[in-house]
Design a protein around this motif. Sequence first.
Motif, mmCIF file in Angstrom:
data_model
loop_
_atom_site.group_PDB
_atom_site.id
_atom_site.type_symbol
_atom_site.label_atom_id
_atom_site.label_comp_id
_atom_site.label_asym_id
_atom_site.label_seq_id
_atom_site.Cartn_x
_atom_site.Cartn_y
_atom_site.Cartn_z
ATOM 1 N N GLY A 1 0.747 -1.218 -0.156
ATOM 2 C CA GLY A 1 -0.116 0.224 -0.221
ATOM 3 C C GLY A 1 0.863 1.243 0.124
ATOM 4 O O GLY A 1 0.304 2.366 -0.192
ATOM 5 N N ASP A 2 2.201 1.095 0.244
ATOM 6 C CA ASP A 2 2.919 2.347 0.042
ATOM 7 C C ASP A 2 3.132 2.917 -1.255
ATOM 8 O O ASP A 2 3.264 2.167 -2.103
ATOM 9 C CB ASP A 2 4.136 2.359 1.003
ATOM 10 C CG ASP A 2 4.969 1.122 0.575
ATOM 11 O OD1 ASP A 2 6.080 0.720 1.029
ATOM 12 O OD2 ASP A 2 4.686 0.253 -0.641
ATOM 13 N N THR A 3 3.352 4.230 -1.344
ATOM 14 C CA THR A 3 3.366 4.881 -2.630
ATOM 15 C C THR A 3 4.781 5.699 -2.732
ATOM 16 O O THR A 3 5.072 6.074 -1.627
ATOM 17 C CB THR A 3 2.015 5.691 -2.998
ATOM 18 O OG1 THR A 3 2.162 6.839 -1.952
ATOM 19 C CG2 THR A 3 0.950 4.846 -2.893
ATOM 20 N N TYR A 4 4.999 6.044 -4.055
ATOM 21 C CA TYR A 4 6.243 6.868 -4.096
ATOM 22 C C TYR A 4 5.792 7.807 -5.257
ATOM 23 O O TYR A 4 5.468 7.551 -6.360
ATOM 24 C CB TYR A 4 7.542 6.433 -4.300
ATOM 25 C CG TYR A 4 8.484 7.269 -5.116
ATOM 26 C CD1 TYR A 4 8.517 6.957 -6.661
ATOM 27 C CD2 TYR A 4 9.374 7.911 -4.271
ATOM 28 C CE1 TYR A 4 9.592 7.871 -6.933
ATOM 29 C CE2 TYR A 4 10.365 8.675 -4.849
ATOM 30 C CZ TYR A 4 10.133 8.693 -6.076
ATOM 31 O OH TYR A 4 11.091 9.738 -6.839
ATOM 32 N N VAL A 5 6.028 9.167 -5.116
ATOM 33 C CA VAL A 5 5.798 10.005 -6.159
ATOM 34 C C VAL A 5 7.153 10.983 -6.362
ATOM 35 O O VAL A 5 7.698 11.469 -5.379
ATOM 36 C CB VAL A 5 4.405 11.177 -5.884
ATOM 37 C CG1 VAL A 5 4.671 11.862 -7.120
ATOM 38 C CG2 VAL A 5 3.336 10.186 -5.806
ATOM 39 N N HIS A 6 7.688 11.099 -7.793
ATOM 40 C CA HIS A 6 8.836 11.738 -7.585
ATOM 41 C C HIS A 6 8.654 13.383 -7.258
ATOM 42 O O HIS A 6 7.705 13.708 -6.907
ATOM 43 C CB HIS A 6 9.110 12.084 -9.338
ATOM 44 C CG HIS A 6 10.388 12.412 -9.560
ATOM 45 N ND1 HIS A 6 10.746 13.910 -9.688
ATOM 46 C CD2 HIS A 6 11.528 11.738 -10.173
ATOM 47 C CE1 HIS A 6 11.919 14.039 -9.944
ATOM 48 N NE2 HIS A 6 12.463 12.943 -10.340
ATOM 49 N N GLU A 7 9.941 13.573 -6.533
ATOM 50 C CA GLU A 7 9.758 14.798 -5.878
ATOM 51 C C GLU A 7 9.425 16.121 -6.739
ATOM 52 O O GLU A 7 8.836 17.103 -6.142
ATOM 53 C CB GLU A 7 11.206 14.955 -5.115
ATOM 54 C CG GLU A 7 12.186 15.351 -6.344
ATOM 55 C CD GLU A 7 13.552 15.455 -5.439
ATOM 56 O OE1 GLU A 7 13.619 15.779 -4.380
ATOM 57 O OE2 GLU A 7 14.419 15.553 -6.292
ATOM 58 N N SER A 8 9.604 16.095 -7.921
ATOM 59 C CA SER A 8 9.171 17.253 -8.742
ATOM 60 C C SER A 8 7.533 17.383 -8.797
ATOM 61 O O SER A 8 7.126 18.306 -9.073
ATOM 62 C CB SER A 8 9.843 17.012 -10.082
ATOM 63 O OG SER A 8 9.068 16.010 -10.853
ATOM 64 N N MET A 9 6.807 16.335 -8.507
ATOM 65 C CA MET A 9 5.620 16.345 -8.689
ATOM 66 C C MET A 9 4.843 15.881 -7.504
ATOM 67 O O MET A 9 3.425 15.873 -7.551
ATOM 68 C CB MET A 9 5.021 15.067 -9.786
ATOM 69 C CG MET A 9 5.324 15.369 -11.393
ATOM 70 S SD MET A 9 5.664 14.023 -12.416
ATOM 71 C CE MET A 9 6.998 13.244 -12.227
ATOM 72 N N ARG A 10 5.448 15.745 -6.538
ATOM 73 C CA ARG A 10 4.767 15.296 -5.116
ATOM 74 C C ARG A 10 3.930 16.382 -4.578
ATOM 75 O O ARG A 10 2.831 15.675 -3.815
ATOM 76 C CB ARG A 10 6.194 14.918 -4.106
ATOM 77 C CG ARG A 10 5.721 14.245 -3.102
ATOM 78 C CD ARG A 10 7.017 13.708 -2.195
ATOM 79 N NE ARG A 10 7.710 12.868 -3.050
ATOM 80 C CZ ARG A 10 9.094 12.628 -2.997
ATOM 81 N NH1 ARG A 10 9.623 13.242 -1.850
ATOM 82 N NH2 ARG A 10 9.669 11.835 -3.587
ATOM 83 N N ASP A 11 4.151 17.524 -5.116
ATOM 84 C CA ASP A 11 3.223 18.522 -4.224
ATOM 85 C C ASP A 11 1.848 18.435 -4.944
ATOM 86 O O ASP A 11 0.845 19.185 -4.577
ATOM 87 C CB ASP A 11 3.664 19.799 -4.075
ATOM 88 C CG ASP A 11 4.166 20.361 -5.592
ATOM 89 O OD1 ASP A 11 4.311 21.473 -5.773
ATOM 90 O OD2 ASP A 11 4.222 19.564 -6.563
ATOM 91 N N ARG A 12 1.870 17.874 -6.126
ATOM 92 C CA ARG A 12 0.560 17.900 -6.972
ATOM 93 C C ARG A 12 -0.063 16.588 -7.407
ATOM 94 O O ARG A 12 -1.356 16.586 -7.680
ATOM 95 C CB ARG A 12 0.983 18.769 -8.389
ATOM 96 C CG ARG A 12 1.609 20.033 -8.030
ATOM 97 C CD ARG A 12 1.572 20.853 -9.508
ATOM 98 N NE ARG A 12 2.570 20.223 -10.399
ATOM 99 C CZ ARG A 12 2.401 19.719 -11.372
ATOM 100 N NH1 ARG A 12 1.238 19.857 -12.073
ATOM 101 N NH2 ARG A 12 3.202 19.255 -12.450
ATOM 102 N N PHE A 13 0.609 15.620 -7.457
ATOM 103 C CA PHE A 13 0.037 14.200 -7.868
ATOM 104 C C PHE A 13 0.007 13.308 -6.485
ATOM 105 O O PHE A 13 0.991 13.141 -5.753
ATOM 106 C CB PHE A 13 1.074 13.562 -9.032
ATOM 107 C CG PHE A 13 1.174 14.484 -10.333
ATOM 108 C CD1 PHE A 13 0.527 15.534 -10.513
ATOM 109 C CD2 PHE A 13 1.910 13.839 -11.404
ATOM 110 C CE1 PHE A 13 0.465 16.392 -11.683
ATOM 111 C CE2 PHE A 13 2.098 14.577 -12.550
ATOM 112 C CZ PHE A 13 1.305 15.679 -12.734
ATOM 113 N N THR A 14 -0.913 12.517 -6.758
ATOM 114 C CA THR A 14 -1.007 11.485 -5.726
ATOM 115 C C THR A 14 -1.314 10.110 -6.309
ATOM 116 O O THR A 14 -2.141 9.997 -7.288
ATOM 117 C CB THR A 14 -2.228 12.014 -4.764
ATOM 118 O OG1 THR A 14 -1.819 13.205 -4.128
ATOM 119 C CG2 THR A 14 -2.193 10.847 -3.495
ATOM 120 N N ILE A 15 -0.995 9.028 -5.924
ATOM 121 C CA ILE A 15 -1.286 7.830 -6.316
ATOM 122 C C ILE A 15 -1.984 6.931 -5.184
ATOM 123 O O ILE A 15 -1.545 7.025 -3.887
ATOM 124 C CB ILE A 15 -0.050 7.080 -6.733
ATOM 125 C CG1 ILE A 15 0.600 7.611 -7.757
ATOM 126 C CG2 ILE A 15 -0.383 5.459 -6.981
ATOM 127 C CD1 ILE A 15 2.099 7.113 -8.195
#
Length: 130
Positions: free
Chosen positions: A56-70
């Motif tokens: 259940g853990d997720t990762y989003v690239h830091e350049s998009m982390r403030d706008r994208f969620t998985i």
Amino acid sequence: QVQLVESGGEPVQAGGSLRLSCKLSGFLNSNQCVGWFRQAPGKEREGIGTIHTSRGDTYVHESMRDRFTISQNNTENTVFLQMDSLKAEDTAMYYCAADFSSFGGRFCDITLLTSTVQYWGQGTQVTVSS
């Protein structure tokens, strides 16, 4: 036969939001690493982030982390990419991809997933107008 089908891409104005879906079907197991990628015309494919469907853990690239969620809906075998505050530079074809055997119970590393992907979806187009 495993299939990944993306949906949800459409034209949107800058500042808007979209939620992309990746529906997985076929022979699935519990240790699935699912990633989101995108590719704009003339540019290299870019990794956005991952989710391990069992951990259940997720990762989003830091350049998009403030706008994208998985996120995911395990009952429906669907992984989502929520994109907010969209910018013109987010315009691209968005793909989901999966690896069912390389990660086991370990964290889904986006760089590793890029080289081990077993299944790709057909992509869904996101066009952001400024």
